[in-house]
Design a protein around this motif. Structure first.
Motif, PDB file in Angstrom:
ATOM      1  N   THR A  92      13.418  73.720  79.697  1.00 26.23           N
ATOM      2  CA  THR A  92      14.125  74.911  79.900  1.00 26.23           C
ATOM      3  C   THR A  92      14.405  75.328  81.347  1.00 26.23           C
ATOM      4  N   ASP A 114      13.068  77.101  73.161  1.00 29.48           N
ATOM      5  CA  ASP A 114      13.920  76.117  72.204  1.00 29.48           C
ATOM      6  C   ASP A 114      15.220  76.905  71.497  1.00 29.48           C
ATOM      7  N   LYS A 148      21.756  66.448  76.327  1.00 32.62           N
ATOM      8  CA  LYS A 148      21.069  67.454  75.814  1.00 32.62           C
ATOM      9  C   LYS A 148      21.252  68.766  76.371  1.00 32.62           C
ATOM     10  N   GLN A 150      20.380  72.497  74.608  1.00 26.38           N
ATOM     11  CA  GLN A 150      19.189  73.228  74.275  1.00 26.38           C
ATOM     12  C   GLN A 150      19.188  74.621  74.643  1.00 26.38           C
ATOM     13  N   ASP A 153      22.798  77.759  70.938  1.00 28.13           N
ATOM     14  CA  ASP A 153      22.905  77.275  69.513  1.00 28.13           C
ATOM     15  C   ASP A 153      24.279  77.440  69.151  1.00 28.13           C
ATOM     16  N   GLY A 174      20.347  69.932  69.625  1.00 24.56           N
ATOM     17  CA  GLY A 174      19.276  70.453  69.595  1.00 24.56           C
ATOM     18  C   GLY A 174      18.730  70.515  68.111  1.00 24.56           C
TER      19      GLY A 174
END
Length: 499
Positions: A92, A114, A148, A150, A153, A174
């Motif tokens: 991240t 996450d 990806k 991540q 959402d 994710g």
């Protein structure tokens, strides 16, 4: 008579201009790679390849001794290899740092959070975090992402990628809490596109992402393009690939590295096949070091994966830039760069002036990075940087009543100049000091010898940088998303729990 003569001359001039235009169009039709000098300098395509969890000890061009990566090596030979390029030590922070051009202490994503798995209203909020892709889209680029993300959402924000500037996307979701199939990014991957999320039974995720990018290149080759490819490879879980099978984790890891290399070769070939290679800046790097459970042989040493660590194995990444029309081949550089520099460099080569970085409402947005375009074009060992930075590692964040907060008011960090590296702890105290020229594997801590030259001069310079950092790191900046059933629980009292 004079007006008639002027009209006649104007007509002759217009006929001449039409003739020249006809010749120009004819010549360009004979060669799709012909572009004006201005096009080449200000409107290149950009392909940014970000591998997940892979250190230098697994790239043979950098000195890896028990793996061969011929396509990545070929890419390195076609352009420039950087030896002092810093990421952050985890997913991240590295991703948000490159997107925003800011250090984690400023953008607030100091620790790994996450979002699909833990929620808590957290997300990468484009209203609070103006980013690279938005600016390239404003500049007329067609934009694409596959792999990806991540940091959002997609169940909660199905338009998250569009809001962040992407025209097209094909993404592993994710691991979404409560959605068991979403754990899969490799075999039978769970992938989100404009049609929604679903399992692709029998498919290998990296193949789907690669093919999506290749299709995008074909369909948009007449426009300037920015393609961000954050690979799911080589992150755990370790798996067999379509090309190799193994019964042990090291064998699977090697197979995943080789498949990464294969995909790089496929993408370069797609650029060539579509007449795009000569006007495309390709940057290959990784978000952090290899997972700690894997060791590789590197320059005669057995090197344990450095993910989550601010040792060189965790943050000093392979970083390769290739652009046949502008970057001379077979170059290596010691120039200092870090992930904050990606944004200003990409905007610079795209012809976006610094004064035009952000729209009016974000005019005061701070960019920590510096463009290294001149390093790419002139092949120097000197960038605009006197130092580069890596920060922390680990999941030291909790959900409070005011959102996600980092544990430490001042996260530990490392600073590196051309030769020396300084470790600073969470109390702003220097704890380690290394001579990276004579001790590249950081075996001899010189902190007790800083009173002698040349250590003192370099130590003092780096400590002056430390003194200018804010007293307190920011927490992630976002307007919370609505509560969800899968959100983690609040486990700390806002600000009171911090160390």
């Amino acid at each position: 008579m004079q007006p008639e003569n002027l009209s006649f001359n104007a007509q002759r001039f217009n006929i001449f201009k039409t003739f020249l235009l006809f010749i120009s169009v004819g010549l360009m039709g004979c060669n799709s790679e012909v572009k004006t000098k201005a096009d080449i300098e200000t409107r290149p395509n950009i392909l940014f390849i970000l591998v997940d969890d892979l250190g230098k000890e697994w790239i043979s061009a950098y000195g890896a001794e028990n793996i061969e990566t011929p396509n990545i090596d070929k890419l390195a030979n076609s352009g420039m290899m950087f030896h002092n390029a810093y990421s952050m030590p985890q997913c991240t922070p590295s991703r948000v740092t490159f997107l925003t051009g800011q250090y984690p202490f400023r953008h607030g994503w100091v620790n790994h959070w996450d979002v699909p798995r833990w929620g808590g209203g957290a997300h990468f909020d484009e209203r609070k975090n103006p980013s690279l892709v938005q600016e390239l889209k404003r500049a007329g680029y067609r934009t694409c992402i596959a792999g990806k993300w991540q940091i959002d959402d997609f169940r909660v924000e199905p338009n998250a990628l569009t809001k962040n500037g992407f025209d097209e996307f094909c993404m592993w979701t994710g691991f979404e809490s409560g959605v068991e199939p979403s754990a899969e990014r490799y075999w039978n991957p769970y992938i989100y596109t404009k049609e929604g999320s679903k399992t692709y039974t029998g498919a290998f995720g990296p193949d789907i992402f690669r093919d999506f990018i290749i299709d995008f290149l074909k369909e948009n080759k007449d426009d300037p393009m920015f393609v961000y490819y954050p690979m799911v490879l080589t992150h755990t879980p370790l798996v067999n690939t379509p090309d190799e099978t193994s019964d042990d984790k090291l064998g699977k890891h090697k197979a995943m590295v080789r498949y990464t290399d294969k995909i790089v070769g496929d993408l370069i070939e797609a650029l060539r096949a579509n007449g795009l290679l000569n006007n495309t800046l390709v940057v290959f790097t990784t978000d952090n070091g290899t997972t700690t459970g894997i060791s590789g042989t590197y320059k005669g040493k057995t090197v344990r994966g450095g993910k989550s660590s601010t040792m060189e194995t965790g943050i000093s990444e392979p970083f390769i830039a290739s652009w046949p029309n502008r970057i001379q081949a077979n170059q290596q550089t010691e120039a200092l760069v870090d992930f904050t520099d990606v944004l200003p460099t990409f905007l610079d080569v795209a012809g976006v002036a610094s004064k035009d970085f952000w729209s009016a409402e974000n005019a005061n947005h701070t960019i920590d990075g510096k463009s290294f375009k001149e390093v790419l074009f002139n092949g120097t060992d000197t960038s605009q940087r006197d130092w580069i930075l890596g920060m922390g590692g680990g999941n030291y964040a909790r959900l409070t009543e005011n959102g996600v907060e980092n544990q430490y008011n001042f996260r530990d960090r490392v600073l590196r100049n051309e030769r020396y590296k300084l470790y600073i702890d969470t109390n702003r105290i220097p704890v380690k000091f290394f001579d990276m020229k004579n001790d590249p594997f950081e075996a001899y801590n010189l902190i007790d010898s800083i009173g002698s030259a040349p250590y003192k001069t370099n130590f003092d310079r780096l400590m002056r940088v430390v003194s200018k950092f804010p007293e307190k790191d920011n927490d992630p900046k976002y307007i919370p998303n609505p509560p969800q059933a899968w959100d983690v629980e609040i486990t700390a009292e806002s600000q009171e729990w911090k160390s």
